[in-house]
Design a protein around this motif. Structure first.
Motif, mmCIF file in Angstrom:
data_model
loop_
_atom_site.group_PDB
_atom_site.id
_atom_site.type_symbol
_atom_site.label_atom_id
_atom_site.label_comp_id
_atom_site.label_asym_id
_atom_site.label_seq_id
_atom_site.Cartn_x
_atom_site.Cartn_y
_atom_site.Cartn_z
ATOM 1 N N SER A 241 6.613 -2.638 -1.380
ATOM 2 C CA SER A 241 6.468 -3.987 -0.825
ATOM 3 C C SER A 241 7.125 -5.184 -1.704
ATOM 4 C CB SER A 241 4.852 -4.318 -0.894
ATOM 5 O OG SER A 241 4.576 -5.621 -0.467
ATOM 6 N N GLU A 248 5.080 -10.406 -7.732
ATOM 7 C CA GLU A 248 5.187 -8.854 -8.081
ATOM 8 C C GLU A 248 5.692 -8.092 -6.984
ATOM 9 O OE1 GLU A 248 1.229 -8.070 -9.313
ATOM 10 O OE2 GLU A 248 1.635 -7.989 -11.460
ATOM 11 N N THR A 249 6.800 -7.115 -7.247
ATOM 12 C CA THR A 249 6.956 -6.244 -6.078
ATOM 13 C C THR A 249 6.218 -4.986 -6.609
ATOM 14 O OG1 THR A 249 9.373 -6.943 -5.968
ATOM 15 C CG2 THR A 249 9.000 -4.703 -5.617
ATOM 16 N N THR A 250 5.479 -4.435 -5.448
ATOM 17 C CA THR A 250 4.546 -3.363 -5.498
ATOM 18 C C THR A 250 5.103 -2.054 -5.184
ATOM 19 O OG1 THR A 250 2.900 -5.071 -5.201
ATOM 20 C CG2 THR A 250 2.213 -2.570 -4.999
ATOM 21 N N SER A 252 4.011 1.890 -4.289
ATOM 22 C CA SER A 252 2.950 2.742 -3.924
ATOM 23 C C SER A 252 3.266 3.789 -3.538
ATOM 24 C CB SER A 252 1.937 2.215 -2.844
ATOM 25 O OG SER A 252 2.487 1.686 -1.646
ATOM 26 N N PRO A 286 -1.347 1.572 -7.056
ATOM 27 C CA PRO A 286 0.210 1.144 -6.818
ATOM 28 C C PRO A 286 0.526 0.529 -8.477
ATOM 29 C CG PRO A 286 -1.415 -0.621 -6.139
ATOM 30 C CD PRO A 286 -2.291 0.591 -6.205
ATOM 31 N N TYR A 287 1.717 0.381 -8.528
ATOM 32 C CA TYR A 287 2.285 -0.222 -9.957
ATOM 33 C C TYR A 287 2.897 -1.373 -9.192
ATOM 34 C CZ TYR A 287 5.747 -1.096 -13.481
ATOM 35 O OH TYR A 287 6.441 -1.638 -14.353
ATOM 36 N N SER A 288 2.781 -2.498 -9.817
ATOM 37 C CA SER A 288 3.294 -3.694 -9.568
ATOM 38 C C SER A 288 3.876 -4.413 -10.722
ATOM 39 C CB SER A 288 2.204 -4.648 -9.098
ATOM 40 O OG SER A 288 1.689 -4.169 -7.818
ATOM 41 N N ASN A 398 4.177 -15.261 -1.992
ATOM 42 C CA ASN A 398 2.912 -14.367 -1.631
ATOM 43 C C ASN A 398 1.981 -15.298 -0.704
ATOM 44 O OD1 ASN A 398 2.510 -16.161 -4.050
ATOM 45 N ND2 ASN A 398 0.494 -15.362 -4.124
#
Length: 640
Positions: A241, A248-250, A252, A286-288, A398
């Motif tokens: 995302s 942030e870019t997420t 997952s 997820p990692y952001s 966002n």
């Protein structure tokens, strides 16, 4: 290819469902078949004596010795066949008649061996590698072969068909369109972006190919349940995302059974070209992360102890943009929208929806909004974002979702260490009470300095020096809604008291002394303070300070000076009324006494002066002159 074939029967070709390419191949054979059949018969007769004892296909024998690692063995067998050409059993004849030893091994189809042989080659290699038909089917049909793996649950979609599987050596690769295969081969290797294959019937021979994993010609992979090897680990599917340069870019992914950890690997540009831009070992899902502008490729490695399995590769572009923050107010207090400024931006547009963004028209759009942008919104749930404009282009921030509830707006009239600070707010429908909460410093940092439960509106209190933050909770039974937070500073200062006189008597101003004060200035307005010039300012006033004021309504305060700094007192509003004049009452004690006669006598003897109001009182005979006749009349009043 389907499970049926085109064969020569009774002078005609019969179509049993083959595709157009395979039909063309068979029609070509038709024209050459009779002549070559006669030549082949002659060659067999002439060569029987010379060829006696030679093994079939001696030029492309399988010379490989199986190891028991079936995944490796099928690839090794296939490599021994590279270069084999259709047209004879030996594979050395340059022909295009589909006649091969693989079809002879597979068996006749409708009485002949001349049919498309790509899957027969795969099945032959599996047989040579000691692999049973329960693992790789014996078939010449690509549809049959693909369906075998689909039914086993071991078929994986290609990247072009939405899959994320990265093939391994020994996998069976299917080509075609959608779910309809037309060709097949054996995977010999894969480097994560390119798959390398060995294929039968590739330009009429056994050949090799290198093709990008994302090529739409690949439709999927059969992943045989080989014996003697550890089955391939499942691969996660990565989803990205994309944010912008401020948000942030997420990343997952789906959880993979048996995986112990996941590593997110990000390249700026193309994966494996240079060092990775960022690797997050043991990433949470997820990692952001906020990434600078640029085009990226990323994937996730699922770790299984010391082994790992790579996900699909995702390419994405991060553009310049801002991050929106929302400080939620209530139905009476403003909701504040703030964002970071972006280089080269030409403007910002705040877009607010009541409900979900893009569902219907926006509730409010503030084109060219100033930062911060504040507005009072009615009760409801909202979503909002900011578009950053770069000329005719724009980049969205966002999306922030927030809920506005019924509540009040707090106002604070700041006093000082001697004068009360006043808290006021608007009343809210259906409210059951109000609680004023005051912190010395920041709200919620430690215990509040003071809480006034069930506070009356207004609520006033004297506070010591310091910086404070305060708000009001509006109660609705057991629920409550917080007002805006107000920050204010209390400084040392005095409290002004006013003893109001009238147009004949002095109005007295008194205040408490303040430590370290260097002076006091009394400032008086006729009407409201700061509306026009003050009526009177007494710089460096003595305490108390008294003055006779004309009739009217006034506001006044005292500035306490601390060198060049000053602190204002409370504001006092008061009314001066017109005095009731009693003729002869020179000392304004509302009684005629000998003291009044003494004052008048001393005036006549020029021992003192009279004020304007005293002079008017002393003119008992109203002749416009104060003289001995007035004194005689005063004495007469005292006697009589």
């Amino acid at each position: 290819m389907d499970t049926s074939f085109v064969v020569f029967k009774k002078g005609k070709y019969t179509n049993f469902g083959l595709n157009e390419k395979e039909l063309v191949q068979m029609k070509t054979c038709r024209r050459k078949w009779l002549a070559r059949w006669l030549a082949a018969c002659i060659a067999v007769v002439l060569g029987m004596g010379m060829c006696a004892g030679l093994p079939v296909s001696a030029a492309y024998e399988n010379t490989y010795t199986n190891t028991g690692n079936q995944r490796a063995d099928i690839v090794a067998v296939a490599k021994t066949q590279i270069g084999y050409h259709e047209g004879s059993l030996e594979g050395t004849t340059n022909s295009s008649n589909n006649y091969t030893k693989y079809n002879v091994w597979n068996g006749k189809i409708e009485g002949g061996y001349r049919y498309a042989w790509c899957h027969a080659f795969v099945s032959w290699c599996a047989n040579q590698a000691g692999i049973g038909t329960d693992i790789v089917p014996k078939t010449a049909g690509t549809s049959t072969g693909r369906s075998f793996f689909v039914n086993q649950g071991t078929y994986r979609q290609s990247a072009a068909n939405g899959g994320s599987y990265v093939p391994q050596a020994g996998d069976i690769i299917y080509y075609g369109s959608g779910s309809s295969p037309s060709h097949v081969g054996i995977v010999s290797d894969c480097d994560g972006s390119t798959v390398y294959t060995i294929e039968g019937n590739y330009s009429n021979k056994v050949g090799t190919r290198a093709i990008n994993l994302s090529n739409s010609y690949i439709i999927g992979y059969g992943v045989p349940n080989y014996k003697g090897v550890v089955p391939p680990k499942p691969a996660p599917t990565l989803t990205v995302s994309t944010g912008n340069s401020s948000i942030e870019t997420t990343f997952s992914w789906n959880t993979v059974e048996g995986a112990t950890e996941y590593d997110v690997k990000i390249w700026k540009g193309t994966v494996w070209e240079g060092d990775a831009y960022l690797v997050e070992w043991g990433a949470s899902n997820p990692y952001s992360v906020v990434l600078p502008e640029g085009t990226y490729q990323a994937y996730v490695d699922a770790r299984f102890g010391s082994d790992m399995q790579m996900s699909n590769i995702v390419e994405f572009t991060v553009k310049a943009g801002c991050k929106l923050n929302v400080e939620v107010g209530n139905s009476s207090a403003e909701t504040k929208f703030t964002w970071n400024d972006v280089n080269n931006a030409t403007g910002y547009d705040v877009k607010i929806w009541k409900g979900k963004a893009w569902e219907g028209d926006p509730y409010l759009v503030e084109w060219g909004a100033s930062n911060p942008y504040s507005v009072i919104l009615p009760e409801g749930t909202y979503q909002a974002y900011v578009d950053t404009r770069f000329g005719s282009d724009m980049q969205m921030s966002n999306i922030v979702e927030f809920t506005v509830k019924a509540g009040c707006k707090l106002n604070v009239e700041v006093g000082n260490t001697s004068a009360e600070t006043k808290f006021t707010w608007n009343d809210v429908n259906n409210a059951t009470g109000y609680d004023v909460k005051i912190w010395k410093g920041k709200v919620w940092e430690g215990d509040p300095y003071l809480v006034e439960w069930g506070a009356s509106n207004p609520y006033s209190v004297v506070l010591p020096e310091g910086t404070y933050q305060a708000y009001v909770d509006t109660r609705f039974g057991s629920d409550m809604q917080m007002s805006n937070v107000v920050e204010f500073t209390i400084k040392a200062g005095c409290k002004l008291n006013v003893e109001v006189g009238n147009t004949s008597t002095e109005t007295k101003f008194t205040w408490n002394d303040v430590n370290n004060a260097t002076g006091y200035d009394v400032k008086i307005w006729k009407g409201k303070v700061w509306e026009g010039d003050p009526y009177l300012v007494e710089w460096g006033a003595s305490n108390p300070y008294s003055v006779v004021l004309p009739e009217g309504t006034y506001q006044a305060y005292v500035d306490t000076r601390f060198g060049s700094d000053m602190q204002m007192s409370n504001i006092v509003t008061f009314n001066v009324t017109k005095a009731k004049i009693q003729i002869g009452d020179l000392n304004s004690d509302n009684t005629l006494t000998t003291a009044d006669a003494v004052l008048l006598q001393r005036y006549l003897l020029q021992e003192r002066t009279l004020t304007q109001s005293q002079w008017q009182t002393a003119d008992l005979n109203a002749d416009g002159t104060v003289n001995g006749f007035d004194l005689a009349l005063l004495r007469q009043k005292l006697v009589g």
